[in-house]
Write a protein that holds these residues in place. Structure first.
Motif, PDB file in Angstrom:
ATOM      1  N   UNK A 193       5.349  -3.436  80.337  1.00  0.00           N
ATOM      2  CA  UNK A 193       5.985  -4.702  79.973  1.00  0.00           C
ATOM      3  C   UNK A 193       4.989  -5.611  79.267  1.00  0.00           C
ATOM      4  N   UNK A 194       3.790  -5.678  79.804  1.00  0.00           N
ATOM      5  CA  UNK A 194       2.776  -6.554  79.219  1.00  0.00           C
ATOM      6  C   UNK A 194       2.393  -6.059  77.831  1.00  0.00           C
ATOM      7  N   UNK A 195       2.204  -4.751  77.706  1.00  0.00           N
ATOM      8  CA  UNK A 195       1.850  -4.198  76.405  1.00  0.00           C
ATOM      9  C   UNK A 195       2.950  -4.474  75.381  1.00  0.00           C
ATOM     10  N   UNK A 196       4.204  -4.296  75.789  1.00  0.00           N
ATOM     11  CA  UNK A 196       5.315  -4.516  74.855  1.00  0.00           C
ATOM     12  C   UNK A 196       5.424  -5.982  74.463  1.00  0.00           C
ATOM     13  N   UNK A 197       5.209  -6.884  75.412  1.00  0.00           N
ATOM     14  CA  UNK A 197       5.257  -8.312  75.095  1.00  0.00           C
ATOM     15  C   UNK A 197       4.206  -8.666  74.053  1.00  0.00           C
ATOM     16  N   UNK A 198       3.023  -8.079  74.177  1.00  0.00           N
ATOM     17  CA  UNK A 198       1.953  -8.374  73.225  1.00  0.00           C
ATOM     18  C   UNK A 198       2.231  -7.745  71.869  1.00  0.00           C
ATOM     19  N   UNK A 199       2.817  -6.545  71.860  1.00  0.00           N
ATOM     20  CA  UNK A 199       3.207  -5.926  70.594  1.00  0.00           C
ATOM     21  C   UNK A 199       4.261  -6.783  69.887  1.00  0.00           C
ATOM     22  N   UNK A 200       5.250  -7.241  70.633  1.00  0.00           N
ATOM     23  CA  UNK A 200       6.308  -8.064  70.042  1.00  0.00           C
ATOM     24  C   UNK A 200       5.741  -9.348  69.462  1.00  0.00           C
ATOM     25  N   UNK A 201       4.803  -9.953  70.186  1.00  0.00           N
ATOM     26  CA  UNK A 201       4.186 -11.181  69.662  1.00  0.00           C
ATOM     27  C   UNK A 201       3.410 -10.891  68.373  1.00  0.00           C
ATOM     28  N   UNK A 202       2.693  -9.779  68.364  1.00  0.00           N
ATOM     29  CA  UNK A 202       1.936  -9.413  67.158  1.00  0.00           C
ATOM     30  C   UNK A 202       2.863  -9.166  65.970  1.00  0.00           C
ATOM     31  N   UNK A 203       3.993  -8.526  66.218  1.00  0.00           N
ATOM     32  CA  UNK A 203       4.932  -8.203  65.134  1.00  0.00           C
ATOM     33  C   UNK A 203       5.945  -9.300  64.870  1.00  0.00           C
ATOM     34  N   UNK A 204       5.933 -10.337  65.720  1.00  0.00           N
ATOM     35  CA  UNK A 204       6.891 -11.441  65.614  1.00  0.00           C
ATOM     36  C   UNK A 204       8.331 -10.931  65.709  1.00  0.00           C
ATOM     37  N   UNK A 205       8.541 -10.094  66.733  1.00  0.00           N
ATOM     38  CA  UNK A 205       9.858  -9.538  66.989  1.00  0.00           C
ATOM     39  C   UNK A 205      10.332  -9.967  68.375  1.00  0.00           C
ATOM     40  N   UNK A 206      11.647 -10.032  68.589  1.00  0.00           N
ATOM     41  CA  UNK A 206      12.146 -10.331  69.936  1.00  0.00           C
ATOM     42  C   UNK A 206      11.790  -9.205  70.901  1.00  0.00           C
ATOM     43  N   UNK A 207      11.567  -9.584  72.162  1.00  0.00           N
ATOM     44  CA  UNK A 207      11.138  -8.637  73.190  1.00  0.00           C
ATOM     45  C   UNK A 207      12.150  -8.621  74.327  1.00  0.00           C
ATOM     46  N   UNK A 208      12.522  -7.413  74.780  1.00  0.00           N
ATOM     47  CA  UNK A 208      13.445  -7.219  75.888  1.00  0.00           C
ATOM     48  C   UNK A 208      12.698  -6.510  77.015  1.00  0.00           C
ATOM     49  N   UNK A 209      12.704  -7.108  78.197  1.00  0.00           N
ATOM     50  CA  UNK A 209      12.016  -6.575  79.375  1.00  0.00           C
ATOM     51  C   UNK A 209      13.056  -5.973  80.313  1.00  0.00           C
ATOM     52  N   UNK A 210      13.018  -4.660  80.471  1.00  0.00           N
ATOM     53  CA  UNK A 210      14.012  -3.966  81.288  1.00  0.00           C
ATOM     54  C   UNK A 210      13.331  -3.461  82.558  1.00  0.00           C
ATOM     55  N   UNK A 211      13.792  -3.950  83.717  1.00  0.00           N
ATOM     56  CA  UNK A 211      13.152  -3.640  85.002  1.00  0.00           C
ATOM     57  C   UNK A 211      14.071  -2.770  85.840  1.00  0.00           C
ATOM     58  N   UNK A 212      13.680  -1.507  86.020  1.00  0.00           N
ATOM     59  CA  UNK A 212      14.470  -0.613  86.861  1.00  0.00           C
ATOM     60  C   UNK A 212      14.296  -0.930  88.341  1.00  0.00           C
ATOM     61  N   UNK A 213      13.184  -1.528  88.705  1.00  0.00           N
ATOM     62  CA  UNK A 213      12.884  -1.870  90.095  1.00  0.00           C
ATOM     63  C   UNK A 213      12.088  -3.163  90.126  1.00  0.00           C
ATOM     64  N   UNK A 214      12.058  -3.856  91.267  1.00  0.00           N
ATOM     65  CA  UNK A 214      11.286  -5.099  91.371  1.00  0.00           C
ATOM     66  C   UNK A 214       9.795  -4.846  91.168  1.00  0.00           C
ATOM     67  N   UNK A 215       9.096  -5.905  90.823  1.00  0.00           N
ATOM     68  CA  UNK A 215       7.653  -5.832  90.637  1.00  0.00           C
ATOM     69  C   UNK A 215       6.964  -6.733  91.664  1.00  0.00           C
ATOM     70  N   UNK A 216       6.918  -8.014  91.390  1.00  0.00           N
ATOM     71  CA  UNK A 216       6.180  -8.905  92.295  1.00  0.00           C
ATOM     72  C   UNK A 216       6.932  -9.205  93.582  1.00  0.00           C
ATOM     73  N   UNK A 217       8.200  -8.820  93.657  1.00  0.00           N
ATOM     74  CA  UNK A 217       9.012  -9.168  94.820  1.00  0.00           C
ATOM     75  C   UNK A 217       9.121  -8.050  95.845  1.00  0.00           C
ATOM     76  N   UNK A 218       8.324  -6.990  95.736  1.00  0.00           N
ATOM     77  CA  UNK A 218       8.362  -5.979  96.795  1.00  0.00           C
ATOM     78  C   UNK A 218       7.805  -6.601  98.076  1.00  0.00           C
TER      79      UNK A 218
END
Length: 487
Positions: A193-218
């Protein structure tokens, strides 16, 4: 930057809008997590999107299922990304097969110790459940055990980040601003997710974060890395990705609600997109006169089969059923729980002769195992924001579903009001009653109906929610109804 290795698809990209997808799990990977975007790819194509997927290189995976590549739309390109400096196959096994183990928690039984490691089953004693530490119990003091756990937590994130960074660099190497219109990530593992967010920012493209399972809320972690440091890192990286995302997709309603509460400024961008059932044909039922309960998937550290085994043993004794009339088939990564062989756990519960433990196999073969069953079993899990992906697969079979889940969990909320048997994992009498009831129907020759016979749990409607949001984020005109949209 050197382009990544093209594993599948045309060398020259077809015309039209394309998505950059970063997801460790994707075909030819055999993990269950690869199914979500394998299936979504068809709905993407129906909406005019093609996919360039960056996933784990097959050399880093313990097993692959290459026929799954043939199910992808022809316009899909799949790139294999290697982890720089990763030892093989140890890293592969940890990432491809064990990532969720570190994220999914388990319920501690009375008297269990919250220590490091732990053994059980000595001298015929009941095996101990694997150790965990709940978040509120974690040590934050400077002492050797706490420091070791913090180091392991940081190492865990570093290992996942190594592949994610490589995938991000690979995405930039193949990016084409004239064709790529959005960046998507899918996890766990969650560092992509973090890598994709940074790629999207570099390319100036919209970013979609798809979470199959919780992360910080386990709610808890394995004791080996149960440290506040793990949560600090998860919260830091999750926040970075959520704040960058045009759309955040959670795969259950409770998970969506939890993210909206945690990130109120992003609440309007957080949606729920469940996995849903596919319209694919499943193998026809194979009935040989035996009453079979089947489970397919993994026995994670919270998916304790022992309560079911005890109930099944009592059920078999009541009806005087031998293995030829009553069987339990477990297929997948199901050989052990808490370091104790599942076959031994079944024997200790008194149902050993009825249980067959089958090794993981290609999906088509696993489906044939399910087709032999009258009852499909979902074992308990303690991450109550998530729904086991097998639930939706089970819904396509003419079989009764027995789900061990607590009231208010995502699984219980999904199945509430349906014909499925949803029983609290601690309610042995309830599990026995469900087996008695289905056995009576089996003996009377009453065939079960697929739970999704009316299509209400289909993936098409869920995919429409996701691609409506993605189209809006990318500025694509509203799509006309198609095969990828719900009516």
């Amino acid at each position: 930057m050197r382009p990544p290795e093209l594993l599948h698809g045309p060398a020259d990209p077809p015309a039209g809008r394309r998505l950059l997808l970063i997801s460790y799990h994707f075909p030819p990977g055999q993990a269950t997590g690869a199914l979500r975007w394998q299936k979504l790819a068809a709905y993407a194509a129906a909406r005019g999107w093609s996919i360039d997927a960056l996933c784990a290189h097959p050399d880093e995976l313990a097993s692959t299922d290459r026929p799954r590549l043939a199910e992808l739309p022809a316009c899909t390109r799949v790139y294999g990304v290697r982890t720089p400096g990763a030892p093989l196959p140890a890293f592969a096994r940890r990432s491809a097969e064990g990532a969720l183990d570190a994220l999914l928690s388990l319920r501690r039984r009375p008297g269990d110790r919250a220590g490091d490691g732990g053994e059980g089953g000595r001298d015929g004693a009941a095996p101990a459940a694997p150790d965990l530490v709940y978040r509120e119990e974690m040590e934050n003091r400077v002492r050797p055990r706490a420091l070791l756990r913090a180091w392991r937590a940081r190492r865990y994130f570093a290992m996942d980040a190594a592949w994610a960074r490589a995938a991000g660099q690979a995405a930039l190497a193949i990016a084409d601003r004239s064709r790529h219109a959005a960046v998507v990530s899918c996890g766990p593992p969650h560092m992509p997710h973090v890598a994709a967010a940074r790629v999207a920012r570099r390319l100036r493209l919209p970013y979609v974060m798809d979470m199959r399972d919780p992360w910080s809320r386990v709610p808890a972690l394995p004791s080996s890395m149960a440290s506040p440091a793990w949560y600090r890192l998860a919260e830091r990286f999750e926040r970075e990705a959520v704040e960058a995302a045009a759309v955040v997709s959670a795969n259950t309603l409770p998970a969506r609600d939890a993210l909206r509460e945690l990130y109120p400024a992003a609440a309007q961008r957080v949606i729920a997109v469940m996995n849903g059932c596919d319209d694919e044909a499943v193998p026809p039922p194979v009935r040989d006169g035996a009453f079979v309960v089947a489970y397919s998937g993994n026995i994670y550290i919270d998916r304790d089969p022992r309560p079911f085994f005890r109930a099944a043993a009592a059920f078999a004794r009541t009806h005087g059923l031998g293995p030829e009339r009553f069987g339990i088939e477990l297929v997948g990564h199901v050989d052990a729980f808490g370091g104790i062989p599942v076959a031994r756990l079944a024997a200790d519960a008194g149902v050993g002769a009825h249980v067959r433990v089958l090794a993981r196999r290609p999906r088509a073969e696993a489906l044939r195992v399910l087709a032999r069953a009258s009852v499909l079993l979902s074992l308990p899990q303690d991450v109550e924001l998530a729904i086991p992906s097998k639930i939706f697969e089970y819904m396509q079979f003419p079989a009764w579903i027995l789900a061990l889940a607590r009231r208010g969990s995502a699984t219980e909320r999904l199945l509430r009001g349906t014909a499925a048997d949803v029983v609290d994992p601690a309610d042995q009498a309830g599990v026995e009653a469900a087996l008695h009831r289905r056995w009576a129907q089996f003996v009377r020759g009453e065939p079960p109906r697929p739970l999704n016979a009316d299509g209400r749990f289909g993936r098409a409607a869920q995919a429409a929610l996701l691609f409506d949001a993605l189209d809006a984020a990318a500025g694509v005109p509203a799509a006309r109804p198609s095969a990828g949209r719900a009516a």
